[in-house]
Write a protein that holds these residues in place. Structure first.
Motif, PDB file in Angstrom:
ATOM      1  N   GLN A 226      84.251  24.440 -42.393  1.00 49.67           N
ATOM      2  CA  GLN A 226      84.273  25.907 -42.365  1.00 49.67           C
ATOM      3  C   GLN A 226      84.246  26.508 -43.766  1.00 49.67           C
ATOM      4  O   GLN A 226      83.948  27.692 -43.931  1.00 49.67           O
ATOM      5  N   ARG A 227      84.546  25.699 -44.767  1.00 51.11           N
ATOM      6  CA  ARG A 227      84.505  26.178 -46.155  1.00 51.11           C
ATOM      7  C   ARG A 227      83.185  25.859 -46.826  1.00 51.11           C
ATOM      8  O   ARG A 227      82.970  26.219 -47.977  1.00 51.11           O
TER       9      ARG A 227
ATOM     10  N   VAL B  40      81.170  20.790 -47.914  1.00 48.00           N
ATOM     11  CA  VAL B  40      82.499  21.288 -48.303  1.00 48.00           C
ATOM     12  C   VAL B  40      82.442  22.447 -49.287  1.00 48.00           C
ATOM     13  O   VAL B  40      83.474  23.052 -49.588  1.00 48.00           O
ATOM     14  N   LEU B  41      81.243  22.773 -49.817  1.00 50.30           N
ATOM     15  CA  LEU B  41      81.104  23.858 -50.793  1.00 50.30           C
ATOM     16  C   LEU B  41      79.933  24.751 -50.402  1.00 50.30           C
ATOM     17  O   LEU B  41      78.969  24.290 -49.795  1.00 50.30           O
ATOM     18  N   THR B  42      80.008  26.018 -50.786  1.00 51.88           N
ATOM     19  CA  THR B  42      78.874  26.932 -50.610  1.00 51.88           C
ATOM     20  C   THR B  42      78.023  26.922 -51.878  1.00 51.88           C
ATOM     21  O   THR B  42      78.498  26.515 -52.947  1.00 51.88           O
ATOM     22  N   PRO B  43      76.764  27.389 -51.799  1.00 47.67           N
ATOM     23  CA  PRO B  43      75.950  27.487 -53.019  1.00 47.67           C
ATOM     24  C   PRO B  43      76.616  28.342 -54.091  1.00 47.67           C
ATOM     25  O   PRO B  43      76.522  28.024 -55.287  1.00 47.67           O
TER      26      PRO B  43
ATOM     27  N   ALA C  32      78.535  26.306 -42.519  1.00 51.33           N
ATOM     28  CA  ALA C  32      79.270  27.154 -41.587  1.00 51.33           C
ATOM     29  C   ALA C  32      78.512  28.441 -41.280  1.00 51.33           C
ATOM     30  O   ALA C  32      78.735  29.065 -40.245  1.00 51.33           O
ATOM     31  N   GLY C  33      77.623  28.852 -42.198  1.00 49.29           N
ATOM     32  CA  GLY C  33      76.867  30.080 -42.005  1.00 49.29           C
ATOM     33  C   GLY C  33      75.412  29.803 -41.703  1.00 49.29           C
ATOM     34  O   GLY C  33      75.006  28.657 -41.496  1.00 49.29           O
TER      35      GLY C  33
ATOM     36  N   ALA D  61      88.008  19.308 -53.258  1.00 45.39           N
ATOM     37  CA  ALA D  61      88.126  19.998 -51.977  1.00 45.39           C
ATOM     38  C   ALA D  61      88.520  19.052 -50.857  1.00 45.39           C
ATOM     39  O   ALA D  61      89.049  19.485 -49.830  1.00 45.39           O
ATOM     40  N   VAL D  62      88.294  17.762 -51.042  1.00 47.44           N
ATOM     41  CA  VAL D  62      88.574  16.779 -49.993  1.00 47.44           C
ATOM     42  C   VAL D  62      89.915  16.097 -50.206  1.00 47.44           C
ATOM     43  O   VAL D  62      90.734  15.978 -49.290  1.00 47.44           O
TER      44      VAL D  62
END
Length: 447
Positions: free
Chosen positions: A180-181, A254-257, A185-186, A273-274
């Protein structure tokens, strides 16, 4: 030119040859370039497309050069292909560019990266970083002078370890990360921020894939080249493509651009993040391992170009010397190491990496184009291996190369023009060199 028998013994099998390719290719790029791609491109779909395109272009180049490597299984690889396909001047310009830009920059940049990440575990000053970088270059040069088998053993072990580490990072991200992070997710967008930025990001991606051709420099030392070289080139390149796609998917899981953009330590961010704060140390250890293997691969492969030039009489003859006991091109290896250490002493990592990026691509395009020329002018030469998908596969690579170079010239005209200027400066040097009397080529006892 030297058309006599290869003076270096054939010792590399298919697994060692593939390890050279994989280990030389997977260096620092996969830990740094995804952040640059995110900054220039932005859209998740476009980022994925870039890595797929880069993999396709690398595969097209490897499939094409495999035909030339089997046709001319000689030390020097692309240098030999250019000489046979286009003549001595383009071959000399490739060697000239390798001597002044590509090889010293590659050795220096990788060694500096290795030393910088060692600071996570060992306190080092700025001078200490440069000393460690120089020491790493010297140590691996001595190992490769002592024996190609020693160098191959280091390459096999480091390549296996770095592949397991990268796959392990991806498994951790998918198994323990919060989707979700992340970017998935989008909605998945494919339109980049700009097509000019997309083109520059492709140049960076192709730099990350660079290394698939380095195995050809060792073609004269590969056992049963008609079988080994195509298998190692194709299998090794496919392995790199699969690993890069897997790791980039893990980053985006786990990350967005936006979180990746402008973050040169994107791999550390993903690991953090993990697994929390331990992620930085985990990635630092991975980069150390990856850089060490890439440095060893570059030390194994690049000096064979200088060796081949010297055998042809287009460089100082002593550089073609083969050690009478160890049967390695020891002077060429020592020269490459000395240049790498000199570059470490006077330049930063960023300067070294920037100098390397586009210097090699005109010669990749010429080498791939040599397949067309040689099929036309030497149609009767036996070809145990022929490029799959000819002529479309090599054409794909040529179109991509020309488009990348043109885009770089438009988007970064000064640095690109300087790179081309250094290449063209070798033209008068070539003609002056040809006029000089040359001593006979060195020989090696067969004891």
């Amino acid at each position: 030119m030297n058309d006599g028998p290869e003076r270096l013994p054939r010792r590399l099998g298919v697994w060692s040859a593939a390890a050279v390719l994989v280990g030389s290719t997977i260096g620092s790029g996969i830990f740094r370039v995804p952040a640059e791609v995110a900054e220039r491109v932005g859209a998740v779909g476009a980022m994925g497309l870039l890595w797929v395109l880069g993999g396709l272009f690398a595969l097209a180049g490897a499939l094409t050069l495999a035909e030339l490597a089997v046709l001319f299984p000689r030390s020097g690889g692309i240098y030999v292909f250019l000489r046979e396909g286009w003549g001595r001047l383009p071959a000399f310009l490739f060697g000239w560019t390798e001597l002044l830009i590509i090889r010293p920059s590659a050795l220096g940049a990788i060694a500096m990266l290795f030393a910088e990440y060692l600071r996570v575990f060992v306190p080092l000053t700025g001078a200490g970083v440069r000393l460690v970088a120089a020491g790493a270059i010297l140590t691996l040069a001595l190992a490769n002078i002592r024996s190609l088998t020693w160098g191959a053993a280091v390459q096999n072990a480091s390549t296996l370890a770095k592949v397991l580490a990268l796959v392990g990072l991806a498994v951790l991200a998918f198994g323990l990360g919060d989707p979700q992070r992340g970017a998935f997710a989008g909605p998945i967008a494919f339109a980049p921020l700009s097509w000019g930025g997309f083109g520059l990001a492709l140049v960076a991606v192709m730099w990350t894939y660079d290394g698939w051709a380095d195995l050809t420099f060792l073609a004269g030392e590969v056992r049963d080249p008609a079988r080994t070289l195509p298998r190692a080139l194709l299998g090794g390149t496919l392995a790199v493509v699969a690993i890069y796609l897997l790791v980039n998917a893990a980053y985006l899981y786990v990350l967005t651009p936006a979180a990746m953009a402008g973050r040169p330590l994107v791999a550390a961010d993903a690991a953090r993040a993990v697994v929390g704060g331990a992620g930085a140390s985990l990635v630092a250890a991975m980069v150390l391992l990856s850089a060490f293997g890439a440095l060893n691969g570059s030390t194994m492969t690049g000096p064979r170009i200088f060796y081949a030039m010297a055998e042809d009489g287009l460089f100082f003859r002593p550089v073609a010397a083969v050690h009478p006991r160890y049967r390695t091109p020891w002077v060429a290896i020592a020269l490459a190491a000395a240049l790498g250490i000199a570059y470490v002493a006077v330049r930063t990592f960023e300067q070294l990496a920037d100098a390397f990026v586009l210097g090699i691509w005109p010669f990749y395009a010429l080498a791939v184009g040599a397949v067309f020329r040689l099929r036309r002018h030497r149609p009767d030469v036996p070809r145990p291996y022929r490029t799959w998908g000819y002529p479309f596969v090599p054409l794909l690579f040529l179109v991509a190369s020309v488009a990348m170079l043109a885009n770089a010239l438009v988007q970064q005209p000064v640095s690109t023009a300087v790179g081309f200027g250094v290449i063209l400066a070798g033209v008068p040097v070539y003609h002056l060199w040809r006029r000089q009397p040359k001593p006979p080529a060195p020989t090696t006892s067969r004891t």
